[in-house]
Design a protein around this motif. Sequence first.
Motif, PDB file in Angstrom:
ATOM      1  N   GLU A  64       0.828  -1.210   0.000  1.00  0.00           N
ATOM      2  CA  GLU A  64       0.000   0.000   0.000  1.00  0.00           C
ATOM      3  C   GLU A  64       0.864   1.261   0.000  1.00  0.00           C
ATOM      4  O   GLU A  64       1.884   1.338   0.686  1.00  0.00           O
ATOM      5  CB  GLU A  64      -0.918   0.018   1.218  1.00  0.00           C
ATOM      6  N   PHE A  65       0.418   2.254  -0.792  1.00  0.00           N
ATOM      7  CA  PHE A  65       0.986   3.597  -0.852  1.00  0.00           C
ATOM      8  C   PHE A  65       2.412   3.648  -1.406  1.00  0.00           C
ATOM      9  O   PHE A  65       3.091   4.651  -1.262  1.00  0.00           O
ATOM     10  CB  PHE A  65       0.902   4.289   0.522  1.00  0.00           C
ATOM     11  N   ASP A 120      -5.396  11.483   1.092  1.00  0.00           N
ATOM     12  CA  ASP A 120      -4.083  11.894   0.623  1.00  0.00           C
ATOM     13  C   ASP A 120      -4.152  12.203  -0.877  1.00  0.00           C
ATOM     14  O   ASP A 120      -4.798  11.480  -1.635  1.00  0.00           O
ATOM     15  CB  ASP A 120      -3.072  10.775   0.891  1.00  0.00           C
ATOM     16  N   GLU A 121      -3.518  13.268  -1.310  1.00  0.00           N
ATOM     17  CA  GLU A 121      -3.586  13.691  -2.715  1.00  0.00           C
ATOM     18  C   GLU A 121      -3.164  12.593  -3.681  1.00  0.00           C
ATOM     19  O   GLU A 121      -3.768  12.419  -4.733  1.00  0.00           O
ATOM     20  CB  GLU A 121      -2.736  14.945  -2.951  1.00  0.00           C
ATOM     21  N   GLU A 122      -2.127  11.847  -3.340  1.00  0.00           N
ATOM     22  CA  GLU A 122      -1.635  10.808  -4.253  1.00  0.00           C
ATOM     23  C   GLU A 122      -2.664   9.701  -4.463  1.00  0.00           C
ATOM     24  O   GLU A 122      -2.731   9.092  -5.518  1.00  0.00           O
ATOM     25  CB  GLU A 122      -0.317  10.227  -3.740  1.00  0.00           C
ATOM     26  N   THR A 123      -3.518   9.447  -3.451  1.00  0.00           N
ATOM     27  CA  THR A 123      -4.532   8.399  -3.587  1.00  0.00           C
ATOM     28  C   THR A 123      -5.760   8.884  -4.355  1.00  0.00           C
ATOM     29  O   THR A 123      -6.616   8.083  -4.708  1.00  0.00           O
ATOM     30  CB  THR A 123      -4.969   7.860  -2.209  1.00  0.00           C
ATOM     31  N   LYS A 124      -5.851  10.181  -4.584  1.00  0.00           N
ATOM     32  CA  LYS A 124      -6.968  10.736  -5.358  1.00  0.00           C
ATOM     33  C   LYS A 124      -6.654  10.772  -6.854  1.00  0.00           C
ATOM     34  O   LYS A 124      -7.545  10.967  -7.666  1.00  0.00           O
ATOM     35  CB  LYS A 124      -7.305  12.143  -4.868  1.00  0.00           C
ATOM     36  N   LYS A 125      -5.385  10.593  -7.207  1.00  0.00           N
ATOM     37  CA  LYS A 125      -4.979  10.549  -8.611  1.00  0.00           C
ATOM     38  C   LYS A 125      -5.034   9.096  -9.058  1.00  0.00           C
ATOM     39  O   LYS A 125      -4.474   8.215  -8.400  1.00  0.00           O
ATOM     40  CB  LYS A 125      -3.566  11.082  -8.779  1.00  0.00           C
ATOM     41  N   THR A 126      -5.697   8.847 -10.159  1.00  0.00           N
ATOM     42  CA  THR A 126      -5.839   7.475 -10.626  1.00  0.00           C
ATOM     43  C   THR A 126      -5.901   7.469 -12.147  1.00  0.00           C
ATOM     44  O   THR A 126      -5.797   8.520 -12.779  1.00  0.00           O
ATOM     45  CB  THR A 126      -7.084   6.819  -9.973  1.00  0.00           C
ATOM     46  N   VAL A 127      -6.030   6.311 -12.720  1.00  0.00           N
ATOM     47  CA  VAL A 127      -6.122   6.205 -14.175  1.00  0.00           C
ATOM     48  C   VAL A 127      -7.191   5.194 -14.573  1.00  0.00           C
ATOM     49  O   VAL A 127      -7.499   4.268 -13.826  1.00  0.00           O
ATOM     50  CB  VAL A 127      -4.780   5.780 -14.834  1.00  0.00           C
ATOM     51  N   ILE A 128      -7.727   5.415 -15.736  1.00  0.00           N
ATOM     52  CA  ILE A 128      -8.559   4.427 -16.406  1.00  0.00           C
ATOM     53  C   ILE A 128      -7.697   3.866 -17.526  1.00  0.00           C
ATOM     54  O   ILE A 128      -7.113   4.626 -18.302  1.00  0.00           O
ATOM     55  CB  ILE A 128      -9.845   5.070 -16.963  1.00  0.00           C
ATOM     56  N   ALA A 129      -7.584   2.570 -17.608  1.00  0.00           N
ATOM     57  CA  ALA A 129      -6.803   1.939 -18.668  1.00  0.00           C
ATOM     58  C   ALA A 129      -7.750   1.585 -19.818  1.00  0.00           C
ATOM     59  O   ALA A 129      -8.659   0.773 -19.650  1.00  0.00           O
ATOM     60  CB  ALA A 129      -6.099   0.694 -18.160  1.00  0.00           C
ATOM     61  N   LYS A 130      -7.546   2.220 -20.949  1.00  0.00           N
ATOM     62  CA  LYS A 130      -8.305   1.909 -22.160  1.00  0.00           C
ATOM     63  C   LYS A 130      -7.437   0.955 -22.974  1.00  0.00           C
ATOM     64  O   LYS A 130      -6.374   1.333 -23.463  1.00  0.00           O
ATOM     65  CB  LYS A 130      -8.588   3.184 -22.949  1.00  0.00           C
ATOM     66  N   ILE A 131      -7.875  -0.284 -23.075  1.00  0.00           N
ATOM     67  CA  ILE A 131      -7.072  -1.339 -23.682  1.00  0.00           C
ATOM     68  C   ILE A 131      -7.741  -1.815 -24.965  1.00  0.00           C
ATOM     69  O   ILE A 131      -8.940  -2.092 -24.976  1.00  0.00           O
ATOM     70  CB  ILE A 131      -6.901  -2.524 -22.700  1.00  0.00           C
ATOM     71  N   GLU A 132      -6.941  -1.910 -26.020  1.00  0.00           N
ATOM     72  CA  GLU A 132      -7.437  -2.421 -27.291  1.00  0.00           C
ATOM     73  C   GLU A 132      -6.614  -3.635 -27.697  1.00  0.00           C
ATOM     74  O   GLU A 132      -5.401  -3.656 -27.505  1.00  0.00           O
ATOM     75  CB  GLU A 132      -7.366  -1.340 -28.365  1.00  0.00           C
ATOM     76  N   ILE A 133      -7.309  -4.624 -28.232  1.00  0.00           N
ATOM     77  CA  ILE A 133      -6.673  -5.847 -28.695  1.00  0.00           C
ATOM     78  C   ILE A 133      -7.068  -6.030 -30.149  1.00  0.00           C
ATOM     79  O   ILE A 133      -8.258  -6.131 -30.460  1.00  0.00           O
ATOM     80  CB  ILE A 133      -7.126  -7.066 -27.864  1.00  0.00           C
ATOM     81  N   ASP A 134      -6.090  -6.053 -31.050  1.00  0.00           N
ATOM     82  CA  ASP A 134      -6.436  -6.184 -32.467  1.00  0.00           C
ATOM     83  C   ASP A 134      -6.660  -7.653 -32.827  1.00  0.00           C
ATOM     84  O   ASP A 134      -6.557  -8.543 -31.978  1.00  0.00           O
ATOM     85  CB  ASP A 134      -5.414  -5.495 -33.368  1.00  0.00           C
ATOM     86  N   SER A 135      -6.959  -7.916 -34.088  1.00  0.00           N
ATOM     87  CA  SER A 135      -7.292  -9.276 -34.522  1.00  0.00           C
ATOM     88  C   SER A 135      -6.117 -10.243 -34.381  1.00  0.00           C
ATOM     89  O   SER A 135      -6.314 -11.453 -34.316  1.00  0.00           O
ATOM     90  CB  SER A 135      -7.796  -9.261 -35.972  1.00  0.00           C
ATOM     91  N   ILE A 148     -10.121  11.932  -8.180  1.00  0.00           N
ATOM     92  CA  ILE A 148     -11.289  11.680  -7.348  1.00  0.00           C
ATOM     93  C   ILE A 148     -11.535  12.933  -6.494  1.00  0.00           C
ATOM     94  O   ILE A 148     -10.723  13.266  -5.622  1.00  0.00           O
ATOM     95  CB  ILE A 148     -11.094  10.458  -6.436  1.00  0.00           C
ATOM     96  N   LYS A 149     -12.640  13.596  -6.747  1.00  0.00           N
ATOM     97  CA  LYS A 149     -12.969  14.793  -5.975  1.00  0.00           C
ATOM     98  C   LYS A 149     -13.514  14.405  -4.599  1.00  0.00           C
ATOM     99  O   LYS A 149     -13.863  13.241  -4.362  1.00  0.00           O
ATOM    100  CB  LYS A 149     -13.994  15.631  -6.748  1.00  0.00           C
ATOM    101  N   ASN A 150     -13.598  15.394  -3.709  1.00  0.00           N
ATOM    102  CA  ASN A 150     -14.075  15.130  -2.348  1.00  0.00           C
ATOM    103  C   ASN A 150     -15.507  14.606  -2.310  1.00  0.00           C
ATOM    104  O   ASN A 150     -15.904  13.941  -1.360  1.00  0.00           O
ATOM    105  CB  ASN A 150     -13.953  16.384  -1.485  1.00  0.00           C
ATOM    106  N   ASP A 151     -16.289  14.886  -3.354  1.00  0.00           N
ATOM    107  CA  ASP A 151     -17.652  14.353  -3.415  1.00  0.00           C
ATOM    108  C   ASP A 151     -17.689  13.006  -4.149  1.00  0.00           C
ATOM    109  O   ASP A 151     -18.740  12.525  -4.521  1.00  0.00           O
ATOM    110  CB  ASP A 151     -18.602  15.362  -4.067  1.00  0.00           C
ATOM    111  N   PHE A 152     -16.513  12.411  -4.377  1.00  0.00           N
ATOM    112  CA  PHE A 152     -16.329  11.092  -4.994  1.00  0.00           C
ATOM    113  C   PHE A 152     -16.679  11.054  -6.470  1.00  0.00           C
ATOM    114  O   PHE A 152     -16.844   9.985  -7.044  1.00  0.00           O
ATOM    115  CB  PHE A 152     -17.076   9.990  -4.232  1.00  0.00           C
ATOM    116  N   LYS A 153     -16.754  12.192  -7.112  1.00  0.00           N
ATOM    117  CA  LYS A 153     -16.946  12.231  -8.559  1.00  0.00           C
ATOM    118  C   LYS A 153     -15.581  12.183  -9.223  1.00  0.00           C
ATOM    119  O   LYS A 153     -14.620  12.791  -8.753  1.00  0.00           O
ATOM    120  CB  LYS A 153     -17.702  13.496  -8.968  1.00  0.00           C
TER     121      LYS A 153
END
Length: 177
Positions: A64-65, A120-135, A148-153
């Motif tokens: 963790e962290f 903690d600010e570092e735990t509010k930064k995240t990513v969405i992984a957009k993954i593509e798989i070709d033929s 991630i905002k304080n209202d969880f949006k």
Amino acid sequence: AEYNVGGEKIVVVSYSFHQESYYEGKPLYSYRNKEQQSLFIEEIGRIRRQSEGVLVCSIHWGAEFVTQPSPEQIKFARQIVDAGVNIILGHHPHVVQGVELYNGSLICYSLGNFLFDLWDEETKKTVIAKIEIDSDRKISYELIPVYIKNDFKLVEMKGTERVNYLQEISKRSKDID
């Protein structure tokens, strides 16, 4: 679980290397401990032999962290790929760790938090992984940084904030080797 996406079979398996202490009831994943890593690799090999599809492993692991996977975790991730997994989606550290393409497979060591109530600010930064798989099953990906905002949006990072965070993830990824 098996899914059919665009005519491609996707097989998703979920494992945890950290015993869940907050969830009551039957977990939705298979628990393994460090001593069971070789059995886990054998199990992944069996799943690979039984399936022609793209094999995705969601795995709860790591410290963790900590923004870097340990050398042991990197070695283990590569063994998982060598056993037949095409995509590893890691989580548990609550922070984003590096990403690598290894032998044609994608390893996301930790995608951070998607939604969580850490402040903690570092735990509010995240990513969405957009993954593509070709033929030909060649994998490409894009990391979409979100906050991630304080209202969880979730709010997609833009401008300098986006560029700086992607550079930080790139540095974490280069530090894997």
